[in-house]
Design a protein around this motif. Sequence first.
Motif: not given
Length: 299
Positions: A18-40
């Motif tokens: 998915l990250l590879e496909a995002i970049e091939q389409k000319g977009h910026k991709g990031i990976i986020i570990d959802h368990l390390k997200c804090d919801i405010v």
Amino acid sequence: MKIAILSRNPNLYSTKRLLEAIEQKGHKGIIIDHLKCDIVIDESGPSIYYQGQKLKNIDAIIPRIGASVTFYGTAVVRQFEMMKVFSAVSSLAITRSRDKLRSLQILSRSGIGMPKTAFTNFSKEENDTLELVGNAPVVIKLLEGTQGLGVVLAESKKAAKSVIEAFEGLKARVILQEYIEESGGADIRAFIVNGEVVGAMKRQGKEGEFRSNLHRGGSANIIKLKRAEKTAALKAAEAMGLKIAGVDMLQSKRGPLILEVNSSPGLEGIEKATGIDIAGKIIEYIETNSLKKRKKVDA
């Protein structure tokens, strides 16, 4: 566009593709570990902090939420949705798909073919539950099982009762499901993106194994779906509200029977079996629909 993949493991095949496909389409991709997200949550509006930083300027997310962390994972997805970020799979659809019993109830209400299934508050005094699904052999499934784990084929009524009592002793919830003998230990996975079947494979369990999961040692080959199979897969995904889905079904004498609709289907098996760039098709879907959402918000 800035697209975030919600994944706990950046080394997984699906995440990397998915990250590879995002970049091939000319977009910026990031990976986020959802368990390390804090919801405010406060009067200034919903926000998410990741590694001490407030997440900003994310246009879309691709949830890859594991079954064991569905509650927190979908809470994070829901927070992104509250922040007007486009999600490739909605939090509600993920929640529906992870509840096997609810999923089957939804599919049944929609008139979709499936193996006959029973769920009961089992007791030793009740002897007719097996007969509701056609008697033994019968498939017994843990409601919380994934990737073929917690699935047992009971060859006889006596064996079925023993398995059910064992699960009951562990306080585990199970469903009983009709065994489709003619499927021969094989099933079909149809991969759906935005209302279209973009790839399909037939998975065959290894010799002596009735489960066809690739994680259990099964093999996969590309298959051309029959019209009835394609229709059933699309109808099942629509009923679950899933724009991206892996629909598993059995071939039977009475037509295709839906087993499960997966909200985070893996890409490795389907891409290798079919040679189709499934990841690229997912990004194309996000491009089109994220743009539509932004225009709607701006208006």
